[in-house]
Design a protein around this motif. Structure first.
Motif, mmCIF file in Angstrom:
data_model
loop_
_atom_site.group_PDB
_atom_site.id
_atom_site.type_symbol
_atom_site.label_atom_id
_atom_site.label_comp_id
_atom_site.label_asym_id
_atom_site.label_seq_id
_atom_site.Cartn_x
_atom_site.Cartn_y
_atom_site.Cartn_z
ATOM 1 N N SER A 164 0.837 -1.203 0.000
ATOM 2 C CA SER A 164 0.000 0.000 0.000
ATOM 3 C C SER A 164 0.866 1.244 0.000
ATOM 4 O O SER A 164 2.020 1.206 0.424
ATOM 5 N N MET A 221 3.304 2.311 2.687
ATOM 6 C CA MET A 221 2.728 2.131 4.025
ATOM 7 C C MET A 221 3.480 1.048 4.787
ATOM 8 O O MET A 221 3.614 -0.069 4.302
ATOM 9 N N ASN A 277 2.463 -4.806 4.826
ATOM 10 C CA ASN A 277 1.436 -5.830 5.024
ATOM 11 C C ASN A 277 1.583 -6.973 4.036
ATOM 12 O O ASN A 277 0.820 -7.927 4.073
ATOM 13 N N THR A 278 2.523 -6.859 3.115
ATOM 14 C CA THR A 278 2.813 -7.965 2.212
ATOM 15 C C THR A 278 4.042 -8.689 2.758
ATOM 16 O O THR A 278 5.124 -8.096 2.835
#
Lengths: 321, 348, 652, 152
Positions: free
Chosen positions: C511, C519, C531-532
């Motif tokens: 993101s 992000m 978040n990945t």
């Protein structure tokens, strides 16, 4: 020699290397033909095409998978076949299609309406086609009806009377009845307000007996024994006898057919209580045509719209927040 | 030619201090096919001093102007004066607020029923008429005139209200002057304060602020400072005596852009109304015609030169074909002629 | 099933606006709930212990915790129930903090909503199945995207730890923005003296493969095994043969090319070696400036090259590599300062950017370290610095503080005095932001020792008058207007995310915020993770930061990557699709839509069926929504589980 | 009784885990006040959302359904939201056929960083649903009506 005989000759020829040809044969009463599975010359003698050839033979294709099969097809049947091919549900090279120019098929309910007061459709003893008319022998004498007055609704908006994808085509091609499907059949429904539409479906669906004839008549309902309507895993529907669950089944059917339905109308014809279930599918079809320029069953090389996407969707106007 | 019809709000200064703006605006609009329908019985826009004291009352003035227009079917109005523009537009904007609008309506007792728009004459000429149409009407191009365009504080600001041109470096007037044929100098003080609103509370700073603008324009070699605002015009034009007393070195005519348009369109003296300017514009036009002659002479020389070059090239090509290599001699001759020509130009 | 429900107070974070005891009492009435209670801090040690004790005491077979977002503590509580002997997937969370207590103050509505969310979670949990992960091998290789100081640091740390590292840099040399700087604050030590050796280390490290003048073309695969395609752009010079002698750059006749490295301060040639300490020190041709490549006539460089390295026919090359993790370190760009018409909008040559000024100060820059006005080459005496050009300006959509401009402006003012002792610097500032070790002392020194005049206020106009630039602004402390006659104006231009960062984010499936900054996984607790899984962040691409912070984050990202890639096997997420073969009709729609090619057609007793390749499936569930008969289901998010949640909301 | 009488309506949200659920979290972290009507079902991806979930919700008594996923091109699974966009748009156009006001269903894209946007979406959608009022229910099977009455 009539077209009928030419088709029979084509069927006979096909049977030389194909075990079964599916077409139509004389039915239990003069107004109805029935699907006919022809395996030999004797079967072929019972073949009939034309105004009574109502059933969509594409229905049987998924169960013929792996066996070369021949079909005699009307234009609308060919679209169902085309969609099955496009979705790789049947293989085109396992098919042999015999096409002929269709001038429409009978809607027995409309005949009944025309005979109102004279006799019941079941009392008709003979039907003869004479150009654009049919002549019925009834207890009260001959009745002549124009085909266009007693043809199925779909025939009035037929864009593809000739099975364009046929391997062999018998007869002269007919001109399309219309160039553009204006979805005039939805016009009356759409005059209703939202409240009236809801009431409409509540009333119509209250008759539903959940026999699933609509599903079983649909050539594109390929789940067959594994339909989510009768599964516990996943468990989308209860067995409850309410309009909500009855309607929800129709919504399952309609969403599963979105972007796939060719409008053959077999679902609605099969309904024993006369629920206009095709309306739901037609509403989706119009949207699909407007939004993605896609008509099911026409081009076997185009991926159905819900199985693909574009990075930019020019026809989708998203809401600005 | 397609005609457009627009409501017209002259504003108070149009009847007095900026009569030359008013006359030339009407003349130019006539030429450009803008049919101006003056708002009947218009009144003060409600600008200084009302809007500093009572914004509702000020907007009520504007609202009555629009109501007057509405009565005769006018909803799209233009005005030459940026100050009127600002107040009329702000009134419309404030009246988007229902409560505010109700207070205004209570004063006017004539609530507006339709959507209204107000634009400046400059914006309509640049955006709706288009520079091409302006160019097509030029009979006497301003070739040779060195001009700077001065926009003042209100024409483009605040950005969110005016939504026209760049608020820090506007170019609309520059573009108009360019299609009239003038040489427009890149003037950095386009939106600087002319001291207009200081002329009463801080009188001594006004000539100083106005002088700074004129000074830089003069230093840059401008013949004229072109304006679009009556208040700016008055400060820059009328106060040059005071400015000189405060140390200003240059005397410059300060015409409205519409006056120069009228002149370039070949309109009458009554339409250009140059005689109403305090500082005479004649010296600027003298400079212009002298420079114009120079430019013409230079162009003529260039044409001759180009012709000669083309002939030389043709000859060379012919000779090369013939197998001789003497064309090289030709070129120094051409060059020296060019040199002497530019030297002569410099001396003139 | 015996479900235990725990309603967390989160101190007062939840209990402040939710009646937790009431929620627990309500939850006790839900089907299969055997035990329900409220708890002060579910995630703290006593809280976790209480959950474990309750599981044992009440023979619970599943647990619902209502607390914060599952994106925060789902992994924590899964481990908790696992410690108590349950399968970790026999657990559900209800988010009653971010989605309830923090977004409203109505206790009645919040309590009711919290109870509803718990009802949903419990209804879903009743259908949860025990899931077991599978292991798969990890590729012990790291990709670092961006060769600025953050990327260099990450690459070196990872390589020193024994990982193979691929470093991809868009420009022909690594070094990034730091290589363009003359000196660094607050020590005023030479930028290339501290960065240069690290760049050499990159070149010489046996574990690092450097692809300069290259970009990431595409990324597929997942944590542990990403398949990366790298586009090696045509440099038109065979770098195997090129010795970096620079003869070509001396002879190239296209001398008016834009000098990217020097920020256009002077012109350069079409064939370039960006600067003497470039790594790799290889020549490359900028296509748009080369006379041969654009006009078809020239070829001087090919003639003079002693090793015959020039190859005008060179084409882009695609390199494929498999890596286990990725560090994004793509840095920043300056905002387009030319939109500020009041500063001249790029029209005045003597209004320069801070980075251009940096090149003018640098001894290896185009002016040889002599400060000269671009217009006439004269040494300036009065230099005005304008801060916050494009920072803290909501009107251009850049409301944030760029963070390092106050400091580098102070540094540049000091260097100006060092270069030109009789010069005077003026600095227009909004606030001085100098929270760092030795930073505030530094900004004092520039004012007190170097006598730079700091003026608190904005500049309204810069305009040329004669050979001077008039800078007009406000002095808000004195409450007066000021005008400075300047010889040179330096704009402290703010920064934004690198121009193509959004494109990279899409490739990496991470993101980014509305300014293009990537992000992080959590603003405090996961500052370098995304978040990945397997993708980490370093440097200004995550948010603007100065050199020390960028280096620190480079090391942090490397540490995270090393931690990940030190393992031989990773557990696959068992929340993936599975096929009920008896219900599958082999229509292949799931195969058609799967973005990961994770479904294949198999032949089961003569019938075509779909089969999920477990290590390839990423668990998006697109197949599940596509299958008409629901024969393919996404574990942990099955149709029945989602229907149970919908039912829980609709029925009651 | 799931929703507070007179105060709330029944609004179900289907949010993808990676973007919109994160955006809703970001809104929470930022304490961006929102109406309390919405209940969120977390799904991995907007592509996971079968349009039938939405129909099931609307027929089942939801007054509004809101779907939110990653912005196009930003899908965590690369393509899920592209499929979702087609399916959801078709569904929205279909709702009037059933006599359901299409404004009872909206879909949108909110990223994990867009807390404020999420607040705006929730406020706007909740206001929209309150503007439409409670949805009229669909008749259930008589025996279920009785069971539900008992359960309540």
């Amino acid at each position: 020699m009539s077209i009928q005989d030419d088709i029979k000759a084509a069927i006979a020829k096909a049977l030389q290397d194909i075990p079964c040809v599916i077409g139509w044969g004389a039915g239990p009463e003069p107004l109805r033909a029935t699907p006919l599975f022809m395996r030999n010359a004797a079967d072929v003698e019972n073949f009939t095409a034309g105004f009574l050839a109502v059933n969509n033979p594409a229905l049987y294709l998924p169960s013929c998978k792996g066996v070369k099969t021949a079909l005699v097809v009307k234009g609308c049947d060919a679209r169902s076949v085309g969609q099955l091919v496009a979705e790789n549900l049947v293989k085109r090279d396992e098919l042999y299609l015999i096409g002929y120019p269709c001038s429409g098929v009978i809607d027995v309910d409309k005949v009944a309406a025309r005979l109102e007061g004279k006799c019941e459709p079941g009392e008709v003893t003979r039907l003869r086609e004479e150009n654009e008319d049919v002549i019925l022998d009834t207890p009260g004498g001959e009745v002549r009806l124009a085909k266009k007055d007693i043809a199925a609704d779909k025939c009035a908006r037929c864009r593809y009377p000739n099975a364009e994808s046929a391997d062999v085509f018998i007869g002269e091609k007919r001109a399309p009845v219309v160039d553009q499907d204006e979805y005039a059949d939805l016009a009356d429904f759409e005059k209703l307000s939202l409240e009236e539409r809801k009431a409409f479906w509540e009333k119509e669906l209250s008759r539903c007996i959940r026999c699933y004839a609509c599903r079983n008549a649909c050539p594109l309902c390929v789940c067959r024994d594994h339909c989510v309507a009768s599964s516990r895993e996943p468990h989308w529907l209860t067995q409850a006898d309410g309009v909500r669950d009855k309607l929800f089944f129709q919504l399952i059917h309609a969403t599963h057919l979105a972007g796939r339905c060719t409008g053959c109308g077999e679902c609605e014809r099969a309904c024993p209580v006369g629920i206009p279930v095709l309306t739901l599918k037609r509403a989706f079809s119009r949207q699909v045509e407007d939004m993605f320029g896609y008509m099911a069953g026409i081009d076997v090389n185009t991926t159905p719209p819900l199985l693909t996407f574009r990075l930019e969707e020019p026809e989708i106007k998203e809401r600005e927040w | 030619m397609s005609k457009i019809t627009l409501g017209y709000f002259p504003g108070c200064s149009g009847l007095g201090t900026s009569a030359e703006y008013e006359k030339s605006t009407r003349a130019v609009c006539r030429e450009l096919g803008i049919d101006l329908r003056e708002i009947p019985d218009w009144n003060c826009c409600g600008s200084t001093p009302a809007h500093t004291v009572d914004p509702v009352l000020s907007s009520a003035f504007s609202a009555r102007v629009f109501a007057q227009g509405e009565q005769v079917g006018i909803t799209d109005v233009i005005t030459p004066c940026p100050s009127c523009l600002s107040n009329l537009r702000n009134a419309l904007r404030h009246m988007d607020d229902e409560l505010f609008a109700a207070r205004v309506d209570a004063l006017t007792e004539r609530p507006l029923k339709q959507e209204h728009s107000i634009k400046s004459v400059l914006q309509v000429i640049v955006e709706d008429i288009g520079l091409d149409s302006v160019k097509a009407r030029v009979r006497k191009p301003l070739t040779g005139l060195k001009a700077v365009a001065y926009y003042g504080c209100l024409m483009n600001r605040p950005e969110k209200v005016m939504r026209f041109d760049d608020p820090e470096n506007p170019v609309a007037m520059d573009q108009v002057l360019e299609v009239l044929g003038a040489e427009v100098l890149p003037f950095p003080l386009k939106v600087d304060c002319c001291g207009g609103s200081m002329s009463i509370p801080a009188r001594r700073s006004t000539p100083h602020l106005a002088g700074k603008i004129l000074d830089l324009a003069g230093e840059m070699g401008a013949d004229v400072v072109v304006v679009a605002c009556p208040l700016c015009q008055m400060n820059l034009d009328l106060r040059q005596g005071q400015s000189r007393a405060a140390g200003l070195k240059y005397t410059l005519p300060v015409p409205y852009f519409t006056q120069l348009m009228a002149y370039a369109f070949g309109l009458s003296d009554a339409d250009t109304a140059f005689k109403l300017l305090a500082e005479d514009i004649a010296p600027a036009f003298t400079c212009m015609s002298r420079r114009s002659d120079e430019i013409k002479a230079e162009e003529a020389r260039k044409a001759v030169l180009a012709e000669e070059k083309a002939r030389a090239a043709a000859e060379k090509a012919a000779k090369t074909q013939a197998g001789t290599e003497t064309a090289a001699e030709k070129q120094p001759g051409g060059k020296s002629r060019a040199n002497s020509a530019s030297a002569a130009g410099g001396a003139a | 099933m015996r479900i235990g429900v725990f309603i967390c107070h989160c101190g007062s974070n939840i209990a402040g606006t939710v009646d937790c005891a009431a929620v627990a009492a309500k939850a006790a009435t839900y089907p299969d709930v055997a035990y329900a209670t409220d708890i002060m801090y579910a995630c703290a040690e006593p809280g976790q212990d209480a959950i474990i004790a309750a599981i044992k005491e009440h023979q619970l077979s599943g647990v619902v915790v209502a607390s914060c977002t599952p994106r925060m503590h789902e992994p924590t509580f899964r481990k908790t129930v696992e410690r108590a002997g349950l399968n970790r997937y026999m657990f559900e969370m209800a988010n009653i903090r971010e989605h309830v207590s923090w977004i409203g103050k109505d206790i009645e509505a919040n309590t009711n909503k919290a109870a509803e969310l718990v009802r949903m979670a419990a209804a879903k949990l009743r259908l949860n199945k025990e899931l077991k992960p599978k292991s798969f091998p990890v590729t012990k290789r790291l990709l670092v995207v961006g060769g600025g100081v953050a990327g260099i640091q990450a690459a070196l740390d990872a390589a020193d730890a024994g990982l193979e590292v691929i470093l991809v840099e868009k420009q022909p040399t690594i070094g990034g923005k730091m290589a363009k700087l003359d000196k660094t604050f607050p020590t005023v030590d030479c930028s290339s003296c501290i960065l240069g050796p690290r760049m050499v280390d990159v070149a010489q490290h046996p574990n690092i493969t450097l692809y300069a003048y290259s970009e990431v073309e595409s990324v597929s695969g997942y944590v542990g095994n990403f398949d990366v395609k790298i586009r090696k752009k045509a440099s038109y010079v065979d770098w195997v043969k090129c010795t970096g002698c620079g003869l070509c750059t001396e002879k190239c006749p296209a001398r008016k090319s834009y000098d990217r490295f020097n920020e256009g301060v002077g012109p350069t040639t079409a064939i370039i070696i960006p600067f003497p300490q470039a790594i790799p020190k290889k020549a490359s041709i900028e296509r748009e400036h080369c006379r041969l490549l654009t006009g078809g006539k020239c070829g001087v460089c090919a003639k003079v090259c002693p090793t015959g390295a020039i190859n005008y026919a060179m084409e882009d090359e695609i390199i494929e590599a498999r890596v286990g993790g990725i560090v994004a370190a793509t840095g920043y760009d300056l905002i387009d300062w030319k939109i500020y018409e009041e500063y001249g909008g790029g029209r005045y040559p003597d209004v320069v950017t801070s980075l251009q000024y940096e090149r003018m100060l640098s001894a290896s820059g185009p002016t040889g370290g002599h400060i000269k006005r671009p217009s006439d080459g004269v040494e300036p005496k009065d230099v005005v610095f304008i801060q916050c050009v494009g920072s803290r300006d909501p009107s251009i959509g850049r409301p944030y503080c760029s963070g390092f401009c106050c400091m580098y402006t102070a540094k540049q003012a000091i260097l100006t005095k060092d270069h030109i002792p009789d010069s005077q610097s003026y600095v227009f500032y909004m606030d001085i932001r100098s929270p760092g070790k030795g930073y505030d002392e530094f900004t004092r020194r520039v004012q007190e020792e170097y006598k730079a005049r700091y003026i608190r206020g904005r500049v309204s106009l810069v305009y040329p008058k004669g050979n001077k630039l008039i800078v007009r602004g406000a002095d808000t402390l004195m409450g007066v207007q000021v005008e400075v006659e300047a010889d040179l104006v330096v704009l402290a231009v703010g920064a934004e995310a690198a121009s193509e960062s959004a494109k990279l984010a899409e490739k990496l499936r991470i993101s980014y915020d509305s300014y293009g900054f990537f992000m992080e996984g959590h603003p405090k607790l996961k500052p370098v993770e995304t978040n990945t899984a397997g993708v980490f962040l370093a440097g200004a691409c995550q948010g603007l930061k100065d050199i020390p912070s960028s280096v620190a984050q480079g090391s942090a990202a490397a540490a995270k990557a090393i931690g990940l890639l030190s393992r031989d096997m990773l557990d696959s997420d068992p929340q993936i699709a599975f096929v009920s073969a008896n219900r599958c009709v082999g229509c292949g729609k799931c195969i058609e839509v799967c973005p990961f090619k994770a479904i294949q057609e198999i032949d089961l007793r003569g019938q075509p069926k779909a089969e999920v390749i477990e290590t390839v499936c990423q668990g998006c569930g697109l197949c599940n929504a596509t299958c008409p008969q629901g024969a393919i289901q996404l574990s942990h998010f099955t149709d029945n589980q989602i229907l149970a949640e919908v039912e829980a909301l609709c029925r009651f | 009784m799931s929703v507070l009488n007179t105060k709330e309506l029944r609004i179900i949200g289907f949010l993808c885990n990676w973007c919109s659920y994160g955006g809703a979290d970001t809104a929470g972290v930022g304490r961006f006040t929102q109406p309390t009507d919405l209940r969120v079902v977390r799904v991995p991806c907007s592509g996971r959302i079968n349009p039938l979930f939405i129909l099931k919700s609307l027929l089942g008594g939801a007054d509004g359904v809101l779907v939110s996923g990653c912005h196009p091109r930003d899908c965590h699974y690369a393509e899920g939201n592209f499929y979702a966009r087609r399916r959801l748009e078709l569904l929205k156009g279909f709702l009037p056929v059933l006599g359901i006001d299409p404004r009872r269903f909206e879909y949108t894209w909110v990223s994990a960083s867009e807390g404020q946007r999420w607040q705006h979406v929730v406020e706007a959608f909740t206001a929209q649903i309150h503007g439409l009022g409670p949805a009229r229910g669909w008749p259930e099977a008589p025996e279920l009506e009785i069971l539900n009455a008992v359960a309540r």
